[in-house]
Design a protein around this motif. Structure first.
Motif, PDB file in Angstrom:
ATOM      1  N   ILE A  61       0.815  -1.208   0.000  1.00 16.04           N
ATOM      2  CA  ILE A  61       0.000   0.000   0.000  1.00 16.04           C
ATOM      3  C   ILE A  61       0.853   1.265   0.000  1.00 16.04           C
ATOM      4  CG2 ILE A  61      -1.699   1.313   1.339  1.00 16.04           C
ATOM      5  CD1 ILE A  61      -2.846  -1.355   2.254  1.00 16.04           C
ATOM      6  N   HIS A  62       1.908   1.296   0.819  1.00 13.61           N
ATOM      7  CA  HIS A  62       2.648   2.540   1.008  1.00 13.61           C
ATOM      8  C   HIS A  62       4.062   2.524   0.443  1.00 13.61           C
ATOM      9  CE1 HIS A  62      -0.631   3.877   3.502  1.00 13.61           C
ATOM     10  NE2 HIS A  62      -0.474   2.873   4.345  1.00 13.61           N
ATOM     11  N   ARG A  63       4.590   1.364   0.104  1.00 17.16           N
ATOM     12  CA  ARG A  63       5.990   1.292  -0.322  1.00 17.16           C
ATOM     13  C   ARG A  63       6.170   0.157  -1.323  1.00 17.16           C
ATOM     14  NH1 ARG A  63       5.576  -0.537   4.930  1.00 17.16           N
ATOM     15  NH2 ARG A  63       6.144   1.526   5.707  1.00 17.16           N
ATOM     16  N   THR A  64       7.395  -0.032  -1.762  1.00 18.52           N
ATOM     17  CA  THR A  64       7.700  -1.136  -2.662  1.00 18.52           C
ATOM     18  C   THR A  64       7.334  -2.457  -2.003  1.00 18.52           C
ATOM     19  OG1 THR A  64       9.519   0.075  -3.689  1.00 18.52           O
ATOM     20  CG2 THR A  64       9.552  -2.315  -3.896  1.00 18.52           C
ATOM     21  N   MET A  65       6.656  -3.314  -2.759  1.00 16.04           N
ATOM     22  CA  MET A  65       6.298  -4.617  -2.221  1.00 16.04           C
ATOM     23  C   MET A  65       7.538  -5.510  -2.153  1.00 16.04           C
ATOM     24  SD  MET A  65       3.846  -7.595  -3.751  1.00 16.04           S
ATOM     25  CE  MET A  65       4.250  -9.276  -3.289  1.00 16.04           C
ATOM     26  N   VAL A  66       7.674  -6.207  -1.039  1.00 15.60           N
ATOM     27  CA  VAL A  66       8.747  -7.181  -0.850  1.00 15.60           C
ATOM     28  C   VAL A  66       8.098  -8.520  -0.545  1.00 15.60           C
ATOM     29  CG1 VAL A  66      10.751  -7.841   0.527  1.00 15.60           C
ATOM     30  CG2 VAL A  66      10.321  -5.419   0.018  1.00 15.60           C
ATOM     31  N   GLY A  67       8.521  -9.561  -1.212  1.00 11.82           N
ATOM     32  CA  GLY A  67       7.961 -10.889  -0.954  1.00 11.82           C
ATOM     33  C   GLY A  67       8.885 -11.975  -1.434  1.00 11.82           C
ATOM     34  N   GLU A  68       8.786 -13.121  -0.807  1.00 11.48           N
ATOM     35  CA  GLU A  68       9.552 -14.289  -1.238  1.00 11.48           C
ATOM     36  C   GLU A  68       8.607 -15.249  -1.940  1.00 11.48           C
ATOM     37  OE1 GLU A  68      11.490 -15.873   2.213  1.00 11.48           O
ATOM     38  OE2 GLU A  68      13.234 -14.547   1.933  1.00 11.48           O
ATOM     39  N   VAL A  69       8.974 -15.658  -3.135  1.00 12.74           N
ATOM     40  CA  VAL A  69       8.145 -16.527  -3.953  1.00 12.74           C
ATOM     41  C   VAL A  69       8.642 -17.959  -3.826  1.00 12.74           C
ATOM     42  CG1 VAL A  69       7.300 -17.027  -6.272  1.00 12.74           C
ATOM     43  CG2 VAL A  69       7.678 -14.642  -5.559  1.00 12.74           C
ATOM     44  N   PHE A  70       7.728 -18.862  -3.475  1.00 15.14           N
ATOM     45  CA  PHE A  70       8.034 -20.287  -3.375  1.00 15.14           C
ATOM     46  C   PHE A  70       7.208 -21.049  -4.399  1.00 15.14           C
ATOM     47  CE2 PHE A  70       9.573 -18.702   0.568  1.00 15.14           C
ATOM     48  CZ  PHE A  70      10.483 -19.616   1.070  1.00 15.14           C
ATOM     49  N   SER A  90      13.337 -13.770  -4.542  1.00 13.17           N
ATOM     50  CA  SER A  90      12.893 -12.635  -3.745  1.00 13.17           C
ATOM     51  C   SER A  90      12.399 -11.558  -4.696  1.00 13.17           C
ATOM     52  CB  SER A  90      14.036 -12.086  -2.885  1.00 13.17           C
ATOM     53  OG  SER A  90      14.401 -13.000  -1.876  1.00 13.17           O
ATOM     54  N   PHE A  91      11.206 -11.072  -4.453  1.00 12.55           N
ATOM     55  CA  PHE A  91      10.589 -10.092  -5.352  1.00 12.55           C
ATOM     56  C   PHE A  91      10.556  -8.724  -4.694  1.00 12.55           C
ATOM     57  CE2 PHE A  91       7.004  -7.557  -6.702  1.00 12.55           C
ATOM     58  CZ  PHE A  91       7.159  -7.545  -8.081  1.00 12.55           C
ATOM     59  N   THR A 139      14.919 -10.743 -10.407  1.00 12.60           N
ATOM     60  CA  THR A 139      13.844 -11.732 -10.505  1.00 12.60           C
ATOM     61  C   THR A 139      13.907 -12.374 -11.887  1.00 12.60           C
ATOM     62  OG1 THR A 139      12.228 -10.187 -11.410  1.00 12.60           O
ATOM     63  CG2 THR A 139      12.374 -10.335  -8.998  1.00 12.60           C
ATOM     64  N   ILE A 140      13.062 -13.377 -12.107  1.00 11.55           N
ATOM     65  CA  ILE A 140      13.093 -14.045 -13.413  1.00 11.55           C
ATOM     66  C   ILE A 140      12.642 -13.115 -14.523  1.00 11.55           C
ATOM     67  CG2 ILE A 140      10.773 -15.022 -13.319  1.00 11.55           C
ATOM     68  CD1 ILE A 140      12.077 -17.622 -14.474  1.00 11.55           C
TER      69      ILE A 140
END
Length: 274
Positions: free
Chosen positions: A132-141, A149-150, A197-198
């Motif tokens: 919502i407020h910043r760059t999204m950070v997430g780990e994709v499995f 890591s995205f 990322t890919i």
């Protein structure tokens, strides 16, 4: 001929309201029933957005109902009939009650860090995750295996029928709905010397699943078709091909690639004679 129980779902455009009234009259005078609670057939009148609304209204009855779309505006991917074909529609409906085609759906499970129970949803088109407020950070499995890591604006997961919607606008591939798969596409990912990322869409089979794990304290916006859900303390979101399918009454179901051409190419490009 066995009587059908039919539910009508329509938008508030004047044309759709008029068509709903005409269709209700034709259905009843041909010996069918209007039943909004326990229908055999759900007819949406409007566009694809109306069909999505109809799907979510009856997503708990997918083993009982079939869907059919009448469009009162532009050509849609889920609407085979036009507003001036109502008599033919009802006649076909009454005399060919068994024909149908099934499409894959997206199964979504949201898991939380606190003691809240998991939330389960189905989507006909797609689901996305955005910060919502910043760059999204997430780990994709992929299954239990870490994939990447995205970092970026977000991630979108779509069904084959949803591949022509938001997924296509962010560079995803168009998938034929006979393919039982889901597609992961990136939304403005950060790719540089530090983050990588890919960078391309990924098609995942029904035997696999995608899990996106979010860092603690992240606040995200999760979309499920046309619905927005603002969530806090989400631990992960799991996506897979759903066991359930949506069934469409396929009396003259338009070929998928014909739909794609009509929607995105139309008459602007003609075949060159060789």
């Amino acid at each position: 001929m066995e009587s059908l129980k039919v539910a009508l779902v329509f938008n508030h455009v004047e044309k759709s309201i008029q068509v709903a009234d005409q269709l209700k009259h034709l259905l009843v005078t041909s010996g069918n029933q209007i039943d909004q609670d326990n229908p055999d057939i759900v007819i949406s009148i409007g566009g694809d957005g109306t069909l999505l609304s109809a799907f979510h209204l009856y997503s708990h009855k997918l083993d009982q109902v079939r869907f059919l779309g009448v469009h009162t505006g532009h050509l849609g991917f889920y609407t085979d009939w036009r507003d001036y074909e109502l008599e033919e529609l009802v006649d076909t409906l009454c005399n060919n009650q068994e024909a149908n085609v099934s499409y894959p759906l997206l199964d979504i499970v949201i898991q939380y860090r606190d003691d809240r129970a998991d939330k389960h949803f189905l989507a006909l088109n797609e689901s996305s995750i955005k910060s919502i407020h910043r760059t999204m950070v997430g780990e994709v499995f992929m299954k239990e295996q870490f994939f990447e890591s995205f970092r970026g604006d977000g991630l979108s997961v779509s069904t084959p029928t949803g591949s022509t919607a938001y997924n296509k606008s962010i560079g995803g591939a168009v998938l034929h709905p006979s393919i039982e798969a889901i597609q992961l596409a990136e939304i403005a990912s950060l790719n540089n010397r530090v983050f990588r990322t890919i960078g391309s869409p990924i098609v995942v089979s029904k035997e696999d699943w995608i899990e996106i794990k979010l860092p603690q304290g992240s606040e995200c916006l999760i979309t499920i078709d046309q619905f927005n859900i603002q969530q806090e303390e989400v631990a992960s979101v799991i996506y897979r091909v759903a066991e359930e399918k949506i069934r469409f009454a396929s009396y003259r179901h338009m070929d998928f690639w014909h739909r794609v051409r009509e929607a995105f190419i139309g008459e602007h490009q003609r075949r060159n004679e060789i």
